[in-house]
Structures are given as structure tokens and as C-alpha cells.
Design an enzyme around this catalytic site. Structure first.
Site, PDB file in Angstrom:
ATOM      1  N   THR A 173       6.793   0.942  -0.706  1.00  0.00           N
ATOM      2  CA  THR A 173       7.420   0.119   0.337  1.00  0.00           C
ATOM      3  C   THR A 173       8.911   0.445   0.476  1.00  0.00           C
ATOM      4  OG1 THR A 173       5.867  -1.639  -0.245  1.00  0.00           O
ATOM      5  CG2 THR A 173       7.802  -2.289   1.041  1.00  0.00           C
ATOM      6  N   GLY A 212       6.988  -1.544   5.527  1.00  0.00           N
ATOM      7  CA  GLY A 212       6.151  -2.270   4.579  1.00  0.00           C
ATOM      8  C   GLY A 212       4.678  -2.043   4.894  1.00  0.00           C
ATOM      9  N   ALA A 253      -5.689  -0.886  -7.131  1.00  0.00           N
ATOM     10  CA  ALA A 253      -4.963  -2.113  -7.477  1.00  0.00           C
ATOM     11  C   ALA A 253      -5.521  -3.317  -6.728  1.00  0.00           C
ATOM     12  CB  ALA A 253      -3.485  -1.934  -7.164  1.00  0.00           C
ATOM     13  N   GLU A 304       0.341  -5.439  -1.529  1.00  0.00           N
ATOM     14  CA  GLU A 304      -0.858  -4.580  -1.513  1.00  0.00           C
ATOM     15  C   GLU A 304      -1.647  -4.773  -0.224  1.00  0.00           C
ATOM     16  OE1 GLU A 304      -1.883  -2.729  -4.307  1.00  0.00           O
ATOM     17  OE2 GLU A 304      -0.420  -3.462  -5.742  1.00  0.00           O
ATOM     18  N   PHE A 359      -4.214  -1.526  14.796  1.00  0.00           N
ATOM     19  CA  PHE A 359      -2.906  -1.557  14.141  1.00  0.00           C
ATOM     20  C   PHE A 359      -1.765  -1.221  15.091  1.00  0.00           C
ATOM     21  CE2 PHE A 359      -5.666  -1.079  10.508  1.00  0.00           C
ATOM     22  CZ  PHE A 359      -5.061  -1.883   9.572  1.00  0.00           C
TER      23      PHE A 359
END
Ligand SMILES: Cc1cc2nc3c(=O)[nH]c(=O)nc-3n(C[C@H](O)[C@H](O)[C@H](O)COP(=O)(O)OP(=O)(O)OC[C@H]3O[C@@H](n4cnc5c(N)ncnc54)[C@H](O)[C@@H]3O)c2cc1C
Length: 406
Positions: free
Chosen positions: A153, A158, A264, A385, A405
Site C-alpha cells: 500500500t 490502497g 493472508a 487486505e 472496479f
């Protein structure tokens, strides 16, 4: 229960008894192996012994309990599902998930310390690093002798990491690294950072940057009301000369960092359920012990509605991550499936924390109970995340085939 009022007059329940009991409404334990249950019990005991007695105090002071880095190594919390030949756990993905669940039952910040090290530092070195890099770093990261952080990031990038401006330029046997990373868990205490930067062709590359390299600094970010027991900072690179031997040779492009994030996020999908279980457990007990209008508040239908909905959501989430774990063990869990589970677990955990806070009444806002700490922590867990909405868009794209997006 002892009341350790400190000099600031703040109630310090650092000696608070941890009365947590697991909740398994659908006998999901029957789906787990002895190894899974052993891992769970070992980490649960460690959390009760090492985390619960100190966590309110550290969170209150916004201080990271750095001494736990070594302890997390001792219980095998770093890279549990990476191979034993590099000093890692060699366990399966369900064990990894259960370990994260138990750590986050204690505190999301403690789970973050472990999941950054294991999934975002050790995993890329294992997956994309050279054999020399694996041997050099993994055994020391597994024990906690070295601490790592993960820099993706940036201040202006971000949710859209592909827009990053941190870059490397070829300089013979090294690259010159410039740029800055923001919101980096563990950065102020890290010995190494896995950093993602664009090369001169605009391709994203992974580099291992070591503390002490000239021009590399890691200022701490202060003022967080969430994840207060986890240390967060920046990574600043001013003409840092990084030897080419420190570049991860086996990946180019955004798929490098994204595959680490999948690893993660999988852990977070399990972990957030741990925080939810702790809130539910505390609320259930409180509802049986707290008397109003002459009876325990658990006898009121409105309290039962809250508790019944909580255990329903916990049970659904437990089943989802168990199935995700079996898919992950078979190498078949897709990033979109992981997104769905991460989003769901964080969302239900935050809702459960809010409902549990109501059941505890005024006491729910104090550090005598873990609720408010979990609730504040979960605001970060919902966001890092990949935010709640970004994961929704990932599911949307997966089912429709359309990218919403951009
Ligand atoms: C405590 C903490 C620890 C962290 N640790 C790390 C770490 O170790 N390493 C690391 O690299 N990063 C880390 N992060 C960063 C984290 O991953 C980012 O905060 C996260 O990805 C969101 O980025 P952002 O904060 O810039 O928000 P933004 O991307 O600016 O998003 C702001 C809002 O806009 C929404 N939004 C953005 N794009 C879209 C779109 N296309 N459509 C609809 N809505 C959109 C988002 O959902 C969000 O609600 C950490 C963050 C925190 C808070």
C-alpha cells in the site's frame, strides 16, 4: 477478578481472568483431525497464558507487546503450512486457519503480527524466492529471530495497488529504490521488508529490503484507535541501493503481491471468527449472570434474538472456512472464494461485536470485557487486505464476468 487501577485512574484489567470456551454448535470438531485439534488447544492455552493477561493494558497504551514475537515463533504461528525443511510447520491449511482463529480470539493485532510474518513475508520468499533466499531468511523468520513486513500500500494507492509509484532503476549489480509505502504492519520493528515496486518497464517486482540499507527508514504511524497492540508504520526509500541478489526472481507483475494477499486473506477468514467467538462467549455469559427486572437478561426474548443470531452466523462462517480449508488443502481454493470468506467473516464478526456490546450494556464499553477492543480492531480487519466493498466487487466480477472496479 482483580481490579488493578493504574496511576491514570484507568481501569486496568490486565489480570482479568480469561473464561473463554469454544463454541461448536454444529459439531464441526468432528470434521477436524487430531492434529487440528492439538494445534487449536495449544494456541488457545498460549493465548490464555500470554495474551489475555496483558492485552488490555498494551492496547490501552497503544503499545505492541514485542516480547510476543518470539513466543509466536515458539508455538509455530509463522508460516505453519510452509515446509518443515525451512524450519516452518509443515502443517495443512486448516491447521494454519485454526491457529489464526485462536490468535485472533485473543486479539486481531496479535494475529496480524503473525499473519504478516507468515503469509506476506515468508510465503513470497518461499514461493518466489531463490533457494539461497529461502535458506537465508525462512528459518530465522520461522523462529521470530528476524521480523518482517510487507510493503504494498502507498499513500495514494490502497485499493488500486497496480497504480503504485514506488520504483526501481537498474544500477549494475543493484537496483536503486525510491518511493514510500503506508500502513505497514510491523514496519518500525522489522529487520526486513518485502517491498513491491515497478521496474523501468513498469512491471511490478518484489525485493527484500534490509534494515540498515542507506536511505531506508520506517517511521511509526501514531493515533490509531484500532489494532492498537499492533505496530504500524511507513516505509520510506530514498535512493536505496538494493543488491540484485535481493530481488525475488520468480515473479513479475501484480500476481506476486496478490497471491500473498490470498494466503493472508485466507487466514483472516478464519481469524475474524475467533474475535466473533470471543464476543459471543462473553455476551452469553454476561446474559446468564446479569440480572435486571428480577431475572437474568438472557431470559428476555430480545437478548435471545441477539445471541441466537450470533451463534447462527458464527456457525455458518465456521462451515464456510472449513470447506475453504479443504479446498485449500487440495490446491483448489480460488482467490474469489477466499474473498467471499474474508468478507463474510469480517462482516459477521463486526456485527457480532456490536450486538455483544449492547448485551453488555455500559460495561461493554470498558476494558473489563474484550468487546470494544475487538470491535475497534475489526474496523481495520474489515478494511485491510482488501476492503469490504472491494471483496464484494471481486465476487461480483467472478459471478457476472464484468469488471466493476473501473
Ligand atoms: C492497521 C492497518 C494495517 C495495514 N497493514 C498493511 C500492511 O502490512 N501492508 C500493506 O501493504 N498494507 C497494509 N494496510 C493497508 C490496507 O490494505 C489498505 O488500507 C486497504 O487496502 C485500503 O486502502 P486505502 O486505505 O488506501 O483505502 P482506499 O483504497 O482509498 O479506499 C477508500 C474507500 O473507497 C472504496 N473504494 C476504492 N476503490 C473502489 C472501487 N473501485 N469501487 C468502489 N469502492 C471503492 C473502498 O472500498 C473504501 O471504502 C494496512 C491498513 C491498516 C489500517
Amino acid at each position: 477478578m482483580q481490579d488493578n487501577g493504574n496511576s491514570n485512574g484507568v481501569v486496568n484489567k490486565s489480570a482479568r481472568e480469561d473464561r473463554f470456551q469454544g463454541h461448536d454448535y454444529y459439531n464441526i470438531d468432528e470434521l477436524l483431525s487430531d492434529d487440528h485439534l492439538l494445534a487449536r488447544d495449544a494456541v488457545r492455552s498460549w493465548v490464555k497464558q500470554e495474551v489475555s493477561p496483558i492485552i488490555e493494558d498494551y492496547a490501552n497504551r497503544a503499545e505492541c507487546p514485542k516480547h510476543l514475537f518470539k513466543g509466536l515463533g515458539e508455538i509455530g504461528a509463522y508460516g505453519p503450512s510452509l515446509p518443515a525443511e525451512y524450519g516452518c510447520g509443515g502443517m495443512d491449511e486448516i491447521s494454519y486457519g485454526i491457529i489464526m482463529q485462536e490468535l485472533e480470539r485473543g486479539d486481531s493485532g496479535i494475529r496480524s503480527m503473525a499473519s504478516v510474518q507468515g503469509s506476506l513475508v515468508m510465503y513470497p520468499i518461499y514461493k518466489f524466492g531463490s533457494e539461497e533466499q529461502r535458506k537465508k531468511y525462512l528459518p530465522k523468520l520461522a523462529t521470530g529471530e528476524l521480523i518482517g513486513c510487507f510493503g504494498l500500500t502507498e499513500p495514494d494507492h490502497g485499493s488500486d495497488p497496480g497504480g503504485m509509484i514506488t520504483n526501481i532503476k537498474d544500477d549494475g549489480d543493484a537496483y536503486i529504490l525510491n518511493g514510500a509505502k503506508m500502513w505497514i504492519t510491523n514496519s518500525p520493528v522489522a529487520d526486513i521488508a518485502v517491498v513491491w515496486a515497478k521496474d523501468e518497464e513498469g512491471k511490478i517486482r518484489g525485493l527484500i529490503v534490509e534494515r540498515g540499507m542507506k536511505g531506508f527508514t520506517t517511521p511509526e504511524i501514531h493515533g490509531k484507535w484500532s489494532l492498537r497492540a499492533s505496530i504500524t508504520g511507513e516505509l520510506v526509500f530514498e535512493d536505496v541501493r538494493v543488491p540484485k541478489a535481493n530481488v525475488l526472481p520468480n515473479v513479475k507483475g501484480l500476481k506476486g503481491p496478490l497471491s500473498c494477499l490470498s494466503k493472508a486473506r485466507y487466514g483472516i477468514a478464519w481469524g475474524a471468527i475467533g474475535a466473533a467467538m470471543d464476543c459471543y462467549d462473553s455476551a452469553l455469559r454476561y446474559s446468564q449472570e446479569r440480572v435486571q427486572f428480577g431475572k437474568p437478561i438472557g431470559q428476555f426474548q430480545l437478548t435471545q434474538k441477539k445471541l441466537a443470531e450470533m451463534i447462527t452466523e458464527i456457525t455458518k462462517a465456521q462451515l464456510l472456512v472449513w470447506r475453504l480449508g479443504t479446498l485449500a488443502n487440495a490446491g483448489k481454493a480460488t482467490p474469489a472464494q477466499i474473498s467471499m470468506a474474508k468478507r463474510n467473516s469480517c462482516n459477521i464478526a463486526l456485527q457480532i461485536a456490536r450486538e455483544a456490546r449492547q448485551i453488555h450494556g455500559g460495561m461493554g464499553i470498558t476494558n473489563e470485557y474484550p468487546i470494544m477492543r475487538h470491535m475497534m480492531n475489526l474496523e481495520t480487519v474489515l478494511t485491510y487486505e482488501g476492503t469490504h466493498d472491494i471483496h464484494l466487487l471481486i465476487t461480483g466480477m467472478d459471478v457476472t464476468g464484468f469488471n466493476a472496479f473501473k
